[in-house]
Write an enzyme that holds these catalytic residues in place. Structure first.
Site, mmCIF file in Angstrom:
data_model
loop_
_atom_site.group_PDB
_atom_site.id
_atom_site.type_symbol
_atom_site.label_atom_id
_atom_site.label_comp_id
_atom_site.label_asym_id
_atom_site.label_seq_id
_atom_site.Cartn_x
_atom_site.Cartn_y
_atom_site.Cartn_z
ATOM 1 N N LYS A 129 0.666 -1.305 0.365
ATOM 2 C CA LYS A 129 0.108 -0.219 0.258
ATOM 3 C C LYS A 129 0.971 1.399 -0.152
ATOM 4 O O LYS A 129 1.958 1.807 0.904
ATOM 5 C CB LYS A 129 -0.944 0.326 1.838
ATOM 6 N N ARG A 192 0.173 -5.571 3.794
ATOM 7 C CA ARG A 192 -1.079 -5.757 4.231
ATOM 8 C C ARG A 192 -1.328 -7.030 3.629
ATOM 9 O O ARG A 192 -0.845 -7.373 2.501
ATOM 10 C CB ARG A 192 -2.250 -5.027 4.647
ATOM 11 N N ASP A 268 -17.105 0.757 -0.331
ATOM 12 C CA ASP A 268 -15.546 0.389 -0.899
ATOM 13 C C ASP A 268 -14.150 -0.041 0.285
ATOM 14 O O ASP A 268 -13.146 -0.404 0.089
ATOM 15 C CB ASP A 268 -15.052 0.889 -2.190
ATOM 16 N N ASN A 269 -14.771 0.259 1.469
ATOM 17 C CA ASN A 269 -14.075 -0.492 2.722
ATOM 18 C C ASN A 269 -14.367 -1.601 3.509
ATOM 19 O O ASN A 269 -14.053 -2.017 4.276
ATOM 20 C CB ASN A 269 -13.527 0.911 3.640
ATOM 21 N N ASP A 278 -8.767 -1.579 5.635
ATOM 22 C CA ASP A 278 -8.206 -0.418 5.250
ATOM 23 C C ASP A 278 -8.362 0.690 6.472
ATOM 24 O O ASP A 278 -9.249 1.521 6.550
ATOM 25 C CB ASP A 278 -9.575 0.266 3.893
HETATM 26 P P1 AMP Z 1 -9.982 5.514 1.358
HETATM 27 O O1 AMP Z 1 -11.398 5.087 1.614
HETATM 28 O O2 AMP Z 1 -8.622 5.605 1.816
HETATM 29 O O3 AMP Z 1 -9.747 2.988 1.621
HETATM 30 O O4 AMP Z 1 -9.590 5.751 -0.236
HETATM 31 C C1 AMP Z 1 -10.520 4.936 -0.663
HETATM 32 C C2 AMP Z 1 -10.362 5.057 -2.789
HETATM 33 O O5 AMP Z 1 -9.156 6.580 -3.100
HETATM 34 C C3 AMP Z 1 -9.726 4.516 -2.933
HETATM 35 O O6 AMP Z 1 -9.982 3.803 -4.312
HETATM 36 C C4 AMP Z 1 -7.807 4.792 -2.791
HETATM 37 O O7 AMP Z 1 -6.915 4.126 -4.295
HETATM 38 C C5 AMP Z 1 -7.702 5.980 -3.146
HETATM 39 N N1 AMP Z 1 -6.837 6.654 -2.691
HETATM 40 C C6 AMP Z 1 -6.581 7.518 -1.517
HETATM 41 N N2 AMP Z 1 -5.420 8.069 -1.618
HETATM 42 C C7 AMP Z 1 -4.777 7.670 -2.415
HETATM 43 C C8 AMP Z 1 -3.371 8.436 -2.598
HETATM 44 N N3 AMP Z 1 -2.702 8.936 -2.816
HETATM 45 N N4 AMP Z 1 -3.077 7.712 -4.185
HETATM 46 C C9 AMP Z 1 -4.477 7.161 -5.139
HETATM 47 N N5 AMP Z 1 -5.227 6.722 -4.645
HETATM 48 C C10 AMP Z 1 -5.342 6.612 -3.404
HETATM 49 MG MG MG Z 2 -10.222 1.843 1.173
#
Ligand code: AMP
Ligand code: MG
Length: 505
Positions: A129, A192, A268-269, A278
């Site tokens: 990650k 992970r 999505d989490n 996540d």
């Molecule tokens: P999360 O709610 O933090 O699990 O992330 C939501 C979405 O944003 C997922 O598709 C992650 O892969 C994407 N994401 C979060 N941070 C980044 C990042 N720094 N670069 C690219 N994608 C990100």
């Molecule tokens: Mg996520």
């Protein structure tokens, strides 16, 4: 789970990192499910932290994780032999709103390897990650900062030690490469592990794109590989939905029982295996407030502590919607999801009885437990210390209540509830010593308080990784007394109230 001693690994597996016998079952899905790619290298990576017990699961010795070649591999600078790196596509509802396509924006799946537990032939997927841009990065940079990577690392391992289903964290590597969030920070990569990282949003992706064939392929893959016992059910898709709803409900009860707040329960989490995944702006409840919001960016409090069980259910309905074309009838989807509420209530009730050291059930127990929550809410008592110290209560020696009474400003409020609790304990002739033993085995003394993580992070930002290791060791034995680590169980210092955890990671 205890760390292996003297390089002796439990189970039969034992490998060097380069010998890990990778397969990639996810890569057997059609190409539309993912993009093959390589991680983007980082300059001069170093090891920040490693979990011996996570390493033991896949037959790695923790010393192996410190070798420069291994650090290179788990930073994405070198592809491990046999791995077939890819990033997966998925979609999801974010804060209750359909967000369309998301996907592994910064995660790269290396493949799956054999695992020692539950027992061979279990397998665990390994994911990097923060390993660079992917086709799903959208506006992001594909990176993760040191701060959030340490938090995910410590919390994954802490949750596992608490006995709560979770993805595991093998190690964190860092690089001085700058990453820009609110300010300039440095980058890190967490490795992970979980049997699968398929999410509710993976199913929603195909449903909302009207791709029933892929939806079926994904669902068949998940049943075949992770729920084989459902293959022969009368309606396997409906049975899957029921089982996922049951696991999710029980997971929510477990979160509530230790005061864990996820912070971003977007679909999505949500793991299709009922795991905590996540880790972002999570927190453990300290001064109790059922409406506490741990994610500073969650202005509406959608993911506040008291909302989690309801949101877990909402998310299961989102999954049910996505599986509707396979299940067939709306009534069947609704019937499949009916299990959620009773499953949550039964698990929560069981956990609360255990936390209170009650061996039997009585109808009046729900009042005792509700009154306890009202007491906790009114007094904002520290969640972890309250349950832990409650184990020291003695039936016939109220003078011994002092350590727990000390947690309350309103002591008469505690005394009133304690009288009710004592009466209830007497009704089952509770034994002080046995009850304390049982309560100490379920009420942790040590949880990942924000300020403890913060101290470890600040030291790590100055290249001192010793506190990451020390804190991990404490959190790996959350139920043990650990007199030498008493200060890790203390109330947060005043400066901790200034700490804010945002989505930026
Ligand atoms: P999360 O709610 O933090 O699990 O992330 C939501 C979405 O944003 C997922 O598709 C992650 O892969 C994407 N994401 C979060 N941070 C980044 C990042 N720094 N670069 C690219 N994608 C990100
Ligand atoms: Mg996520």
């Amino acid at each position: 789970m205890n760390a292996p001693q003297d390089g002796q690994l439990r189970g039969q597996l034992r490998y060097r990192a380069d010998e890990l016998p990778f397969e990639n079952s996810y890569a057997s899905l059609p190409p539309s499910f993912y993009t093959r790619l390589q991680a983007t290298p980082v300059p001069a990576p170093y090891l920040v932290g490693a979990s011996a017990s996570a390493a033991a699961l896949i037959g790695l010795d923790v010393e192996e994780l410190a070798r420069p070649e291994t650090v290179d591999a788990f930073s994405g600078n070198r592809t491990l032999p046999g791995s077939e790196p890819l990033s997966a596509v998925y979609s999801g509802h974010q804060f209750g709103v359909w967000a369309g396509q998301l996907g592994d924006g910064r995660a790269i799946l290396l493949g799956d390897v054999p695992a020692n537990e539950p027992s061979p032939p279990g397998r665990l997927e390994l994911q990097l990650k923060g390993a660079g841009l992917t086709p799903y990065s959208r506006m992001g940079d594909g990176r993760a900062v040191l701060r959030s990577s340490i938090r995910e690392f410590l919390c994954s391992e802490a949750m596992a030690a608490l006995g709560i289903p979770t993805s595991r964290a093998l190690c964190v590597t860092g690089s001085d490469m700058p990453v820009f969030r609110e300010t300039a920070e440095t980058s890190a990569i967490a490795t992970r592990m979980a049997p699968s990282f398929v999410r509710f949003g993976s199913f929603e992706h195909w449903f909302y794109n009207d791709r029933k064939e892929e939806l079926r392929t994904l669902t068949d893959y998940v049943i075949e590989r992770f729920y084989p016992e459902l293959r022969n059910a009368e309606q396997p898709y409906r049975a899957l939905l029921t089982e996922v709803a049951r696991r999710t409900a029980e997971l929510m009860a477990q979160w509530q029982s230790v005061g864990f707040m996820h912070g971003v329960m977007n679909t999505d989490n949500m793991s299709i295996l009922g795991l905590t995944i996540d880790y972002g702006p999570f927190g453990f409840m300290e001064a109790f407030n059922a409406r506490h919001i741990c994610n500073h960016s969650d202005h509406q409090g959608r993911y506040a502590y008291h909302m989690q069980p309801r949101i877990g259910q909402w998310n299961c309905y989102a999954l049910g919607q996505a599986l509707l074309p396979l299940v067939g009838e709306v009534e069947d989807v609704e019937a499949a999801l009916e299990i959620y509420k009773p499953a949550y209530e039964a698990k929560f009730d069981q956990l609360m009885h255990a936390k209170l050291g009650l061996m039997t059930r009585q109808e009046s127990d729900s009042k005792l437990i509700d009154d306890m929550h009202t007491l906790m809410q009114n007094t904002h008592v520290d969640f972890t210390l309250f349950f832990r110290r409650l184990g020291n209560l003695q039936l016939d020696a109220p003078a011994g209540d002092e350590p727990i009474r000390d947690l309350f400003i309103d002591r008469p409020a505690f005394d009133a509830w304690a009288a009710q609790y004592r009466d209830r304990l007497r009704q089952e002739s509770s034994d002080d010593i046995k009850r304390k033993q049982a309560m100490d085995a379920v009420n942790p003394k040590f949880v990942l308080r924000n300020y403890l993580a913060q101290i470890a992070i600040e030291k790590a930002q100055n290249k001192d990784f010793s506190e990451v290791a020390r804190l991990l060791a404490v959190l790996e034995r959350p139920f043990d007394e650990q007199p030498e680590n008493e200060h890790y169980a203390e109330l947060p210092p005043d400066w901790a109230s200034e700490l804010e955890v945002s989505c930026s990671s």
